[in-house]
Design a protein around this motif. Sequence first.
Motif, PDB file in Angstrom:
ATOM      1  N   THR A  14       0.648  -1.240   0.120  1.00 65.44           N
ATOM      2  CA  THR A  14       0.065  -0.148  -0.063  1.00 65.44           C
ATOM      3  C   THR A  14       0.940   1.376  -0.003  1.00 65.44           C
ATOM      4  O   THR A  14       0.622   2.241  -0.737  1.00 65.44           O
ATOM      5  CB  THR A  14      -0.944  -0.009   1.177  1.00 65.44           C
ATOM      6  OG1 THR A  14      -1.763  -1.136   1.171  1.00 65.44           O
ATOM      7  CG2 THR A  14      -1.822   1.080   1.357  1.00 65.44           C
ATOM      8  N   ALA A  58      -4.642  -5.510  -1.897  1.00 61.18           N
ATOM      9  CA  ALA A  58      -6.005  -5.658  -1.628  1.00 61.18           C
ATOM     10  C   ALA A  58      -6.294  -7.032  -1.408  1.00 61.18           C
ATOM     11  O   ALA A  58      -7.143  -7.438  -0.601  1.00 61.18           O
ATOM     12  CB  ALA A  58      -6.885  -4.897  -2.582  1.00 61.18           C
ATOM     13  N   TRP A  61      -4.815  -8.188   1.671  1.00 66.34           N
ATOM     14  CA  TRP A  61      -5.695  -7.496   2.692  1.00 66.34           C
ATOM     15  C   TRP A  61      -6.874  -8.625   2.926  1.00 66.34           C
ATOM     16  O   TRP A  61      -7.277  -8.855   4.331  1.00 66.34           O
ATOM     17  CB  TRP A  61      -6.314  -6.256   2.490  1.00 66.34           C
ATOM     18  CG  TRP A  61      -6.911  -5.601   3.639  1.00 66.34           C
ATOM     19  CD1 TRP A  61      -8.148  -5.079   3.574  1.00 66.34           C
ATOM     20  CD2 TRP A  61      -6.249  -4.865   4.818  1.00 66.34           C
ATOM     21  NE1 TRP A  61      -8.721  -4.426   4.636  1.00 66.34           N
ATOM     22  CE2 TRP A  61      -7.440  -4.490   5.374  1.00 66.34           C
ATOM     23  CE3 TRP A  61      -5.060  -5.114   5.393  1.00 66.34           C
ATOM     24  CZ2 TRP A  61      -7.431  -3.809   6.751  1.00 66.34           C
ATOM     25  CZ3 TRP A  61      -4.963  -4.318   6.772  1.00 66.34           C
ATOM     26  CH2 TRP A  61      -6.074  -3.867   7.383  1.00 66.34           C
TER      27      TRP A  61
END
Length: 117
Positions: A14, A58, A61
């Motif tokens: 990120t 993502a 995540w």
Amino acid sequence: MIKYIMLLSSVSLTVLASTLLKIGGRTINFDGGLWNIALGYLLSPIILLGFASYAVAAILWVYCLSAFELSYVTFVSSFQYILLVLVSLFVFHEQISMLRWLGCGFIMIGVVFWLKG
């Protein structure tokens, strides 16, 4: 152990994505209208790499959300604020005020308290 590596990777990717998008965004001409801006984004390898980094982050995540408690990953992810301040300082040579450094310190203290509690 692998789930902690995945969490660290998600946070790191990120930060990398934000850094790449800022670097790539500096190369885009914003005077040519919406179509030219969109075309600039689509043709910029740095911006595309930034979006790809966000995509991988993502996916990691989602894994972390299933492997840890939500409250845990949310607080660990706040470490990216500190990493982004360091990127701002060392990569982009931005000035970071003492008040902002103090805020970073409070974030880290909060993360440590949360993780220890």
